[in-house]
Write an enzyme that holds these catalytic residues in place. Sequence first.
Site, PDB file in Angstrom:
ATOM      1  CD  GLU A  30      -2.752   1.317   2.210  1.00  0.00           C
ATOM      2  OE1 GLU A  30      -2.892   0.403   3.128  1.00  0.00           O
ATOM      3  OE2 GLU A  30      -3.472   2.429   2.472  1.00  0.00           O
ATOM      4  CG  ASN A  42      -4.974   5.143   0.809  1.00  0.00           C
ATOM      5  OD1 ASN A  42      -5.613   4.300   1.253  1.00  0.00           O
ATOM      6  ND2 ASN A  42      -3.678   4.792   1.179  1.00  0.00           N
ATOM      7  CD  GLU A  90      -5.972   0.470   0.204  1.00  0.00           C
ATOM      8  OE1 GLU A  90      -6.001   1.220   1.203  1.00  0.00           O
ATOM      9  OE2 GLU A  90      -5.326  -0.547   0.178  1.00  0.00           O
ATOM     10  CG  ASP A 148      -8.933   1.734   3.171  1.00  0.00           C
ATOM     11  OD1 ASP A 148      -8.588   0.859   4.164  1.00  0.00           O
ATOM     12  OD2 ASP A 148      -8.034   2.828   2.888  1.00  0.00           O
ATOM     13  CD  GLU A 202      -6.738  -0.737   7.348  1.00  0.00           C
ATOM     14  OE1 GLU A 202      -6.384  -0.539   6.285  1.00  0.00           O
ATOM     15  OE2 GLU A 202      -7.553   0.018   8.177  1.00  0.00           O
TER      16      GLU A 202
END
Length: 253
Positions: free
Chosen positions: A36, A91, A123, A153, A210
């Site tokens: 990520e 993101n 995400e 997410d 996560e």
Amino acid sequence: MLISNDDVRRGIENDEFVPFFQPLVTLRTGELAGFEVLARWHHPTAGVLSPDRFIPIAEQNGWIDALTKRLMQKAFEAGKLIPEPLTLAFNVSPLQLHDLDLPKRIQSAAEDLGFPLQRIVIEVTESAVVDNVERAQTISNELKALGCKIALDDFGTGYSSLLHLQSLPFDELKVDRSFVGSMIQRRESRKIVAAVVGLGQSLGLTTVAEGIETREQAEMLLWLGCELGQGWLFGRPIPAEDLPTTVEMPREK
Ligand code: C2E
Ligand code: CA
Ligand code: CA
Ligand code: CA
């Protein structure tokens, strides 16, 4: 240190924002599955700053596109070191999921730097979907048509989650780290994680947990059927310079 709009604008002009990379692993095998990308600010005097210090300011001032674009360019550049089939997850802000140009911009950044669109995960959070479901659908469908994957997410922290789960073509479901953090101590958290993983599975989504900090958490998640994991147990976010040396790459197929 208090950060002003001017500080962030200067930071963008001086190109001080960089991508850090946090590993995602397949829980069953421990193998690396991808990274990520998390934004960091190499501030000239304050050191390395976290996204909560500058993302909201960039969003409010209309600079988030410019910031994301540079982050993607830098990440794709570093991505040349990342072998197939490892993915890069980005993101995007709720605002960006309302911008019809987003897919084209991601496509051109990836193509310019030769990073395959099939290895990109976008995400999004539920708040991105709430304001304008149709717009978010259009953009998601275009991203999917390009070959990108889409992850929901922070699942469980927004509202009317279940409605959004069926409105967009998600590939992945990320269990928020607040549940993972308390799942060993709290029976309720454990039950919630179990239910979310079960929901993801029954919808055919890849489930990702996560904020995994302990082996105990990783083992319980694996036992619950969660596929991918991310957290300090496997690795903290690292700068591009550290990518090839500190992360064990999977062997050639
Ligand atoms: P997120 O997308 O939920 O990212 C995960 C956050 O959890 C990251 O915080 C990561 O460093 C942290 N984390 C990972 N593993 C662990 C762990 O084991 N324990 C704990 N306590 N924390 C862990 P970070 O990097 O500070 O990012 C915060 C948020 O900022 C992200 O949350 C994301 O929503 C946002 N963000 C980061 N980069 C970008 C970006 O490029 N664009 C946008 N729009 N938002 C970004
Ligand atoms: Ca994320
Ligand atoms: Ca998250
Ligand atoms: Ca979060």
